[in-house]
Design an enzyme around this catalytic site. Structure first.
Site, PDB file in Angstrom:
ATOM      1  N   HIS A 196      -2.231  -2.260  -9.754  1.00 37.26           N
ATOM      2  CA  HIS A 196      -3.242  -1.618  -8.911  1.00 37.26           C
ATOM      3  C   HIS A 196      -4.501  -2.476  -8.921  1.00 37.26           C
ATOM      4  CE1 HIS A 196      -5.779   1.492  -7.160  1.00 37.26           C
ATOM      5  NE2 HIS A 196      -4.654   2.080  -6.791  1.00 37.26           N
TER       6      HIS A 196
ATOM      7  N   HIS B  54       0.862  -1.204   0.000  1.00 38.74           N
ATOM      8  CA  HIS B  54       0.000   0.000   0.000  1.00 38.74           C
ATOM      9  C   HIS B  54       0.892   1.246   0.000  1.00 38.74           C
ATOM     10  CE1 HIS B  54      -3.462   2.464   0.533  1.00 38.74           C
ATOM     11  NE2 HIS B  54      -3.798   2.181   1.775  1.00 38.74           N
TER      12      HIS B  54
ATOM     13  N   ASP C 281       2.736   5.452  -6.558  1.00 40.10           N
ATOM     14  CA  ASP C 281       3.976   5.327  -5.778  1.00 40.10           C
ATOM     15  C   ASP C 281       5.213   5.204  -6.640  1.00 40.10           C
ATOM     16  OD1 ASP C 281       1.968   3.476  -3.566  1.00 40.10           O
ATOM     17  OD2 ASP C 281       2.891   5.403  -3.136  1.00 40.10           O
TER      18      ASP C 281
END
Ligand code: SDX
Length: 430
Positions: free
Chosen positions: A307, A268, A363
């Site tokens: 994702h 995450h 990210d």
């Protein structure tokens, strides 16, 4: 037969039932009428990791994963990133509308008035080792705020909720900066209400002995946009934690400490730190093919890629790539960007990633910018948390004001032992 219905036939009994379909969903509870006998509990759905289960109705964030669309309260993320401040977007996700000029001014002033943390927090901070991971420290300090504001337990009082929301929006950057300064053994720099939200955060991080910290406007704006990009993302893992803990009517500080804990995981929010470690391991662009081979053989994951929802390019990653160029004009180019760009190019052409619809996520590039701005990798996820603060609070508030919600308590499919009698220890097998 009414159009918005679903008829299901239970072939175990031949019984059919017709259930309403609303907003593209059926109520799982409607399946309980499918029984194999009068004392049967009834049908439940089995959905590990909630791959296809809606836990709530929400009006905050809309994502279309196939089209790479992200909207906060209907506004496209690129327009918000281009035109708003983070506090303006925080107001939007929390109130449902963009603020007027006077509303934004008042809101900004109220948050600025809540940036000081209770004095005891500094003593708690001193108890941590300097090498303690900042996410563990942040989660602990946010939970500790619960002890200073006992009235926060009155979660159904909207006025009480509003004060806690302002406190968390004001104090989370302060706690983050204090955590960072403590890790470097530096004296703490108190918040400065005369600065903007990002400038104040940078001042608490970087101010030395100069009387007044002057943030670079490009870096301050880049940080504010990164906070906007991280503000909310519908029912992600940490927001699910925020809602689940909040559903027990825990106070918002204990609730958010749980959300921060969830965000810290490498799958995450912790991924932004892992991306930098991965780029360090790769070391140079000519090592990329060998690393990609390791990923494809299942030895490791390509951090910052993939994702649960986006099966297209994460719109936030696209914006972050644009911000990177602006930041590097100030800080100098981070050489890791070249490895990241080459890695992205190779991955996006490789069947393994194409078949699984794996694209860069939020990210993948954020850590490269943070590092160029002078942040250490272990604080990257703390920066993610500062942005997500507004979204966690908006989702928490939406949960508490939704009459359909109650304490979260999923069912299970039991596959364990049937009833059996106790066995004295002397009679137990090897
Ligand atoms: C965030 O949910 C959100 O909205 C989160 C977030 C937010 O704003 O809150 O967007 C923030 O958490 C972004 C994600 C950051 N995490 C990472 O970058 C870690 C690396 N990514 C993966 O771990 C993964 O892609 C997840 C966790 C993000 C999503 O995992 P899923 O949806 O459970 O998908 P999966 O693990 O079932 O993968 C499906 C297939 C598998 O291969 P097969 O078993 O079909 O052969 O794709 C493969 C996976 O092995 N796969 C990857 C991969 N991600 C998925 N293979 C290599 N590298 C990867 N990164």
């Amino acid at each position: 037969m009414p159009e918005d219905t679903l008829t299901i036939t239970d072939n175990r009994t031949g019984i059919s039932c017709t259930v309403p379909v609303k907003n593209g969903a059926i109520r799982a509870m409607d399946l309980r009428q499918l029984k194999t006998s009068p004392d049967d509990f009834g049908m439940v759905t089995y959905d590990p990791a909630f791959m296809n289960t809606a836990s709530c109705e929400s009006r905050i964030t809309f994502i279309d994963g196939d089209k790479g669309i992200l909207q906060y309260r209907g506004y496209p993320i690129d327009q918000l990133a281009e035109n708003c401040t983070y506090l303006e977007v925080a107001y939007l996700v929390l109130h449902g509308e963009l603020p007027t000029e006077s509303q934004l001014h008042g809101w900004t002033q109220e948050v600025a008035g809540q940036t000081a943390v209770p004095e005891g927090i500094e003593r708690i901070l001193q108890g941590f080792r300097q090498d303690a991971h900042p996410m563990s420290v942040l989660a602990s300090l946010v939970a500790a705020l619960s002890t200073f504001y006992p009235e926060a337990k009155n979660v159904h009082d909207s006025a009480v909720r509003r004060v806690q929301i302002l406190r968390l929006l004001g104090q989370l950057p302060t706690l983050a900066a204090y955590t960072y300064r403590h890790s470097l053994g530096l004296p703490l720099v108190p918040p400065d209400a005369s600065l903007t939200y990002p400038e104040n955060f940078l001042s608490m991080l970087w101010k030395k002995s100069e009387p007044y910290f002057q943030a670079n406007p490009v870096l301050a704006r880049a940080l504010d946009v990164l906070f906007i990009l991280h503000a909310d993302h519908e029912q992600n893992c940490s927001t699910n934690a925020m809602r689940s803990i909040g559903s027990s009517l825990a106070d918002p500080y204990m609730t958010m400490a749980g959300a921060i804990a969830a965000l810290s995981g490498p799958l995450h929010g912790g991924a932004n730190e892992e991306v930098l470690k991965m780029l360090d391991v790769i070391g140079s662009t000519d090592h990329i093919p060998a690393y990609v081979q390791k990923v494809k053989s299942g030895e490791c994951k390509l951090m910052g890629f993939g994702h649960r929802v986006y099966k297209n390019y994460d719109p936030r990653a696209r914006i972050i790539k644009r911000i990177a160029e602006q930041v590097f004009e100030v800080t100098g180019r981070n050489p890791k960007l070249d490895i990241a760009l080459a890695l992205e190019k190779i991955a996006l052409e490789d069947e393994y990633f194409v078949k699984r619809k794996l694209y860069p996520n939020v990210d993948f590039y954020s850590g490269i910018i943070y590092q160029a701005m002078g942040f250490q990798p272990d604080i990257f996820t703390v920066l993610f948390a500062i942005g997500r603060n507004a979204g966690w609070l908006a989702q928490w508030q939406e949960l508490l004001t939704d009459p359909a919600q109650k304490i979260a308590r999923p069912r299970q499919v039991f596959l364990g032992h049937a009833r059996r009698d106790f066995v004295p220890i002397g009679q137990r097998g090897a």
